[in-house]
Design a protein around this motif. Structure first.
Motif, mmCIF file in Angstrom:
data_model
loop_
_atom_site.group_PDB
_atom_site.id
_atom_site.type_symbol
_atom_site.label_atom_id
_atom_site.label_comp_id
_atom_site.label_asym_id
_atom_site.label_seq_id
_atom_site.Cartn_x
_atom_site.Cartn_y
_atom_site.Cartn_z
ATOM 1 N N ASP A 97 0.852 -1.184 0.000
ATOM 2 C CA ASP A 97 0.000 0.000 0.000
ATOM 3 C C ASP A 97 0.890 1.236 0.000
ATOM 4 O O ASP A 97 1.759 1.390 0.869
ATOM 5 N N HIS A 98 0.684 2.132 -0.965
ATOM 6 C CA HIS A 98 1.590 3.268 -1.089
ATOM 7 C C HIS A 98 0.887 4.485 -1.659
ATOM 8 O O HIS A 98 -0.193 4.399 -2.241
ATOM 9 N N THR A 99 1.520 5.631 -1.469
ATOM 10 C CA THR A 99 1.051 6.879 -2.051
ATOM 11 C C THR A 99 2.270 7.726 -2.365
ATOM 12 O O THR A 99 3.414 7.342 -2.068
ATOM 13 N N PHE A 100 2.034 8.907 -2.963
ATOM 14 C CA PHE A 100 3.142 9.730 -3.448
ATOM 15 C C PHE A 100 3.042 11.164 -2.944
ATOM 16 O O PHE A 100 1.956 11.680 -2.656
ATOM 17 N N LEU A 101 4.193 11.796 -2.872
ATOM 18 C CA LEU A 101 4.308 13.242 -2.802
ATOM 19 C C LEU A 101 5.435 13.606 -3.759
ATOM 20 O O LEU A 101 6.064 12.737 -4.366
ATOM 21 N N THR A 102 5.675 14.908 -3.928
ATOM 22 C CA THR A 102 6.730 15.359 -4.828
ATOM 23 C C THR A 102 7.638 16.336 -4.106
ATOM 24 O O THR A 102 7.156 17.303 -3.505
ATOM 25 N N LEU A 103 8.927 16.073 -4.129
ATOM 26 C CA LEU A 103 9.919 17.060 -3.740
ATOM 27 C C LEU A 103 11.026 17.019 -4.785
ATOM 28 O O LEU A 103 11.603 15.954 -5.041
ATOM 29 N N HIS A 104 11.274 18.178 -5.422
ATOM 30 C CA HIS A 104 12.296 18.238 -6.457
ATOM 31 C C HIS A 104 13.668 18.406 -5.807
ATOM 32 O O HIS A 104 13.984 19.469 -5.268
ATOM 33 N N VAL A 105 14.445 17.333 -5.852
ATOM 34 C CA VAL A 105 15.743 17.306 -5.175
ATOM 35 C C VAL A 105 16.703 18.263 -5.881
ATOM 36 O O VAL A 105 16.905 18.173 -7.091
ATOM 37 N N GLY A 106 17.301 19.173 -5.107
ATOM 38 C CA GLY A 106 18.205 20.154 -5.673
ATOM 39 C C GLY A 106 19.662 19.825 -5.408
ATOM 40 O O GLY A 106 19.999 18.880 -4.683
ATOM 41 N N VAL A 107 20.539 20.630 -5.985
ATOM 42 C CA VAL A 107 21.975 20.402 -5.832
ATOM 43 C C VAL A 107 22.415 20.626 -4.391
ATOM 44 O O VAL A 107 23.429 20.080 -3.944
ATOM 45 N N GLY A 108 21.659 21.379 -3.629
ATOM 46 C CA GLY A 108 22.014 21.659 -2.243
ATOM 47 C C GLY A 108 22.035 20.430 -1.367
ATOM 48 O O GLY A 108 22.661 20.438 -0.300
ATOM 49 N N THR A 109 21.364 19.362 -1.812
ATOM 50 C CA THR A 109 21.344 18.139 -1.002
ATOM 51 C C THR A 109 22.743 17.551 -0.836
ATOM 52 O O THR A 109 23.002 16.791 0.083
#
Length: 328
Positions: free
Chosen positions: A185-197
């Motif tokens: 069972d799963h769901t999604f969100l969105t985070l756009h990973v940036g170069v700062g990581t």
């Protein structure tokens, strides 16, 4: 707490510069917070650690080939954010040559430096859209020690990637196959990973670190499912950062049941009172990084650092294309 408290020694040969042929063939270290026990398993065992009421939350961002070179090969640009189809906020090398008004051509499309930001980023305005599929490269992490290859276009994406905008992959998600997800069972969100990581913590006191900001979105449907879950299993530090940004601090672990988005610069380090995340699946992270600090906030610094030392002894594969850790 000092940044040096999160240091460990890693032999270069344990850095995974290329992925395994089979996504699900990675090893998985299992860290039990309640007992301090550390197990050595395989990622294919992951479903056996889940309970019926658990909800897996994944980041469905899609990595774009954000690194381009000028047609004369003299200028490198890394698109940090597409503010509009023809306006990019970029890292530029060498930056000294690219003052306001200077021109650059990529794929026969001319761009002009419109603004130089305080941190050195450039705003580039293009005459028309640059074809990233044709001229762009994946900005693979520097520790891989190689340029991107055609195979990375598919392998440095999760199988559920759909929302374009990341510079780097949410690497904990790279282990999943469609077949495994069908059973969970799963769901999604969105985070756009940036170069700062990948930006190191360069100050002695982590609390003085200037955390990067990244864009996120959580749908109302996903929020409602998260609120109804028995345990929230975050796949990766990116999911953790979004959920902890949005979590109520009343002990309920709930988030607002509405569409929500924006930017988060949350920096999670010990001690941190987790409001939403119960279980974390994550890869192994760089020494003294914000990401190893986040994992330590959940599992405890001493236990995490011992787990990392054991991972080195047991010859785990590290970083983006490497093995994973499940924190229960």
């Amino acid at each position: 707490m000092r940044t040096a408290d999160f240091h460990y020694d890693l032999p270069d040969e344990l850095i995974a510069s290329r992925p395994l042929p089979d996504r699900a063939a990675s090893r998985m270290m299992v860290v039990h917070r309640d007992t301090g026990v550390i197990e050595h398993r395989m990622f294919r065992d992951f479903p056996s650690f889940l309970k019926a009421e658990d909800l897996l939350v994944l980041n469905d961002t899609r990595v774009i080939p954000a690194r381009v070179f000028s047609d004369d090969g003299k200028i490198e640009l890394l698109c940090l954010d597409r503010l509009a189809p023809t306006e990019w906020r970029c890292l530029v090398k060498p930056g000294k040559k690219m003052k306001v008004g200077r021109k650059v051509t990529v794929g026969a499309v001319e761009g002009e430096v419109i603004e130089v930001f305080d941190n050195g980023d450039r705003l580039i305005r293009w005459q028309e859209e640059v074809d990233l599929d044709a001229h762009g490269h994946l900005a693979l992490p520097h520790y891989m020690g190689r340029a991107d290859e055609d195979a990375d276009r598919e392998r440095y994406q999760t199988v559920f990637a759909r929302e374009e905008g990341a510079i780097a992959a949410p690497t904990a998600g790279l282990h999943f196959t469609p077949e495994m997800l069908e059973s969970i069972d799963h769901t999604f969100l969105t985070l756009h990973v940036g170069v700062g990581t990948f930006r190191p913590v360069s100050v002695e006191n982590p609390e003085e670190h200037d955390m990067h900001s990244e864009r996120y979105h959580l749908s109302k449907q996903s929020a409602e499912r998260i609120n109804a879950a028995g345990r929230v299993v975050a796949v990766g530090t990116t999911v953790t950062r979004v959920l902890e940004t949005l979590a109520n601090r009343d002990g309920s672990g709930r988030v607002k049941a509405e569409d929500q988005g924006g930017e988060t610069d949350i920096f999670i380090y010990p001690p941190h009172d987790f409001g939403a995340v119960d279980v974390l699946l994550t890869n192994f992270h760089l020494p003294e990084s914000t990401l190893i600090m986040l994992v330590s906030a959940l599992a405890g610094k001493d236990l995490v650092m011992e787990a990392y030392r054991e991972a080195v002894r047991e010859r785990y594969r590290f970083y983006s294309y490497g093995d994973c850790m499940l924190v229960l």
